[in-house]
Design an enzyme around this catalytic site. Structure first.
Site, short mmCIF file in Angstrom:
data_model
loop_
_atom_site.label_atom_id
_atom_site.label_comp_id
_atom_site.label_asym_id
_atom_site.label_seq_id
_atom_site.Cartn_x
_atom_site.Cartn_y
_atom_site.Cartn_z
N GLY A 173 20.78 -16.66 9.39
CA GLY A 173 21.92 -16.62 8.46
C GLY A 173 21.73 -17.49 7.23
O GLY A 173 22.50 -17.40 6.27
N GLY A 174 20.71 -18.37 7.21
CA GLY A 174 20.46 -19.22 6.04
C GLY A 174 19.58 -18.49 5.03
O GLY A 174 19.09 -17.40 5.30
N SER A 228 9.23 -33.32 -4.32
CA SER A 228 8.41 -32.10 -4.22
C SER A 228 6.91 -32.43 -4.18
O SER A 228 6.41 -33.22 -4.98
CB SER A 228 8.70 -31.18 -5.41
OG SER A 228 7.73 -30.15 -5.43
N THR A 245 12.96 -24.27 -6.83
CA THR A 245 13.34 -24.62 -5.47
C THR A 245 14.84 -24.91 -5.39
O THR A 245 15.57 -24.70 -6.36
CB THR A 245 12.43 -25.76 -4.92
OG1 THR A 245 12.72 -25.95 -3.55
CG2 THR A 245 12.62 -27.07 -5.67
N GLY A 301 18.12 -19.12 12.84
CA GLY A 301 18.62 -19.54 11.53
C GLY A 301 18.56 -18.40 10.53
O GLY A 301 18.42 -18.61 9.33
N ASP A 321 7.93 -16.55 -1.47
CA ASP A 321 8.22 -17.08 -0.12
C ASP A 321 7.95 -16.01 0.95
O ASP A 321 7.35 -16.31 1.98
CB ASP A 321 9.70 -17.50 -0.01
CG ASP A 321 9.97 -18.81 -0.74
OD1 ASP A 321 9.03 -19.62 -0.88
OD2 ASP A 321 11.12 -19.01 -1.18
N ASN A 335 11.67 -17.40 -6.82
CA ASN A 335 11.15 -18.78 -6.71
C ASN A 335 9.96 -19.01 -7.62
O ASN A 335 9.40 -20.10 -7.60
CB ASN A 335 10.79 -19.13 -5.25
CG ASN A 335 9.46 -18.54 -4.84
OD1 ASN A 335 9.10 -17.46 -5.30
ND2 ASN A 335 8.73 -19.25 -4.01
N GLY A 380 5.93 -25.89 8.07
CA GLY A 380 6.33 -25.60 6.70
C GLY A 380 5.25 -25.87 5.66
O GLY A 380 5.29 -25.30 4.56
N LYS A 435 17.26 -20.95 -6.55
CA LYS A 435 16.56 -19.66 -6.36
C LYS A 435 17.45 -18.44 -6.63
O LYS A 435 16.95 -17.37 -6.95
CB LYS A 435 16.01 -19.57 -4.95
CG LYS A 435 14.88 -20.54 -4.67
CD LYS A 435 14.30 -20.34 -3.29
CE LYS A 435 13.34 -21.45 -2.94
NZ LYS A 435 12.64 -21.22 -1.67
P1 ATR Z 1 19.36 -22.37 3.21
O1 ATR Z 1 20.46 -21.36 3.02
O2 ATR Z 1 18.85 -22.96 1.94
O3 ATR Z 1 18.24 -21.88 4.09
P2 ATR Z 1 21.32 -23.78 4.77
O4 ATR Z 1 22.50 -23.19 4.15
O5 ATR Z 1 21.36 -25.23 5.05
O6 ATR Z 1 19.97 -23.63 3.94
O7 ATR Z 1 21.07 -22.99 6.11
C1 ATR Z 1 19.99 -23.21 6.93
C2 ATR Z 1 20.17 -22.64 8.29
O8 ATR Z 1 20.16 -23.75 9.18
C3 ATR Z 1 21.46 -21.88 8.58
O9 ATR Z 1 21.13 -20.79 9.40
C4 ATR Z 1 22.30 -22.90 9.32
O10 ATR Z 1 23.21 -22.34 10.26
P3 ATR Z 1 24.71 -21.92 9.84
O11 ATR Z 1 24.58 -20.59 9.16
O12 ATR Z 1 25.46 -21.84 11.11
O13 ATR Z 1 25.20 -23.01 8.93
C5 ATR Z 1 21.22 -23.61 10.10
N1 ATR Z 1 21.62 -24.94 10.55
C6 ATR Z 1 21.82 -26.04 9.80
N2 ATR Z 1 22.11 -27.10 10.60
C7 ATR Z 1 22.10 -26.64 11.88
C8 ATR Z 1 22.31 -27.22 13.16
N3 ATR Z 1 22.60 -28.53 13.28
N4 ATR Z 1 22.20 -26.45 14.24
C9 ATR Z 1 21.89 -25.13 14.14
N5 ATR Z 1 21.67 -24.51 12.96
C10 ATR Z 1 21.78 -25.24 11.85
#
Ligand code: ATR
Length: 298
Positions: free
Chosen positions: A146-147, A32, A79, A144, A119, A104, A266, A83
């Protein structure tokens, strides 16, 4: 000094000069950069305290928070992966943190634990600083979504009045529940669209968006596949890669540079979320330039 302290050490924390009053917890935590940002800020403001890293295992966050109170800490940043656990470990959850679904930042006042999310607001401030724009005036693509990070960006954008949001994710099934959730906070005029990470799908939306946010972990390692095909970006695009890569610009930032598009990474988010944490702890403006200089040096 050690790179980080352990959870066990929290029971009888070593006496440091200046005294440890702030910390970042995570697992792992040794990497960190938060201390290099916050310690110069504390020095710049003449505050007799220091900021340390503490490794806390999953499942021990609530216990760690009680120990922080006991040891006289003022605040903590939280972190990965804590979280979500932190949300249930504080006495009072700020309404925005509740909406974003994660805490956070912990502020300890008179022995009481207040949980915030910096954040989302840090994202808004960094967009303002990097692009001179407000999120409510931009059409936004979140790759992304969905993450955890992407979800926070999407929810914060809608709360801030964004009227046009495209959500993309490798696992498309994660997008429908997010859209349903966003509908609850979005105005009736807000357009929410979803798309896959296939280049063809993303290319369809690029002409009609202004800000492109990468919230995936793609780009952390050099050699990661590019998210967008070469030549996809235009100079009018604003490109925000939430990834920060110490070894050099990510593929997405390189593509933005080639296109002549404004970009941010970032590090910008780390700076602004850190400044907002500082404001919660000390109820005064953060010394942003001291923090930025500390980060750049790190
Ligand atoms: P966090 O939830 O902490 O943000 P994460 O679970 O690793 O971290 O998810 C990060 C994002 O990166 C997700 O949207 C993930 O897509 P999935 O929901 O399909 O898993 C995306 N991600 C990670 N590796 C990837 C890759 N190689 N290509 C495309 N998207 C990716």
């Amino acid at each position: 000094m050690a790179d980080f302290f352990t959870f066990e050490q929290l029971h009888d924390f070593p006496a440091l000069t200046p005294p440890a009053r702030l910390a970042v917890i995570g697992d792992p935590i040794g990497h960190s950069k938060s201390p290099q940002m916050h310690n110069p800020a504390l020095q710049a403001c003449g505050i007799d305290a220091q900021y340390v890293r503490i490794q806390v295992p999953i499942g021990r966050v609530k216990e760690a928070f009680s120990l922080f109170v006991k040891q006289g800490f003022l605040g903590v940043n939280i972190t990965i992966p804590h979280k979500f656990e932190a949300l249930d470990a504080v006495d009072v959850v700020d309404p925005l943190a509740r909406q974003l679904g994660a805490v956070n930042t912990l502020a300890i006042r008179d022995g009481k634990m207040f949980g915030y999310n910096t954040d989302g607001p840090g994202f808004l401030r960094s967009v303002k600083e990097a692009f001179g724009a407000e999120i409510r005036d931009l059409r936004v693509l979140v790759i992304g979504a969905g993450g955890g990070a992407g979800r926070a960006v999407a929810v914060q954008s809608v709360i801030a009045g964004c009227r046009d949001l495209v959500l993309a994710n490798r696992t498309e099934a994660k997008l429908e529940p997010l859209v349903e959730e966003l509908r609850k906070v979005a105005s009736a005029q807000t357009r929410l669209q979803t798309c896959s990470l296939e280049h063809a799908g993303l290319m369809q939306h690029l002409p009609e968006v202004d800000l492109i946010v990468n919230a995936t972990s793609v780009g952390m390692k050099s050699g990661d596949a590019a998210l967008l095909p070469g030549g996809a970006l235009e100079s009018r695009h604003l490109v925000y890669d939430m990834v920060y890569r110490a070894s050099g610009p990510t593929e997405l930032i390189q593509q933005a540079t080639v296109a002549g598009a404004k970009h941010a990474d970032g590090m910008c988010l780390l700076l602004h979320q850190g400044a907002i944490s500082f404001e919660h702890w000390f109820d005064r403006p953060a010394p942003l330039e001291a923090m930025r200089a500390g980060l750049l040096k790190a």
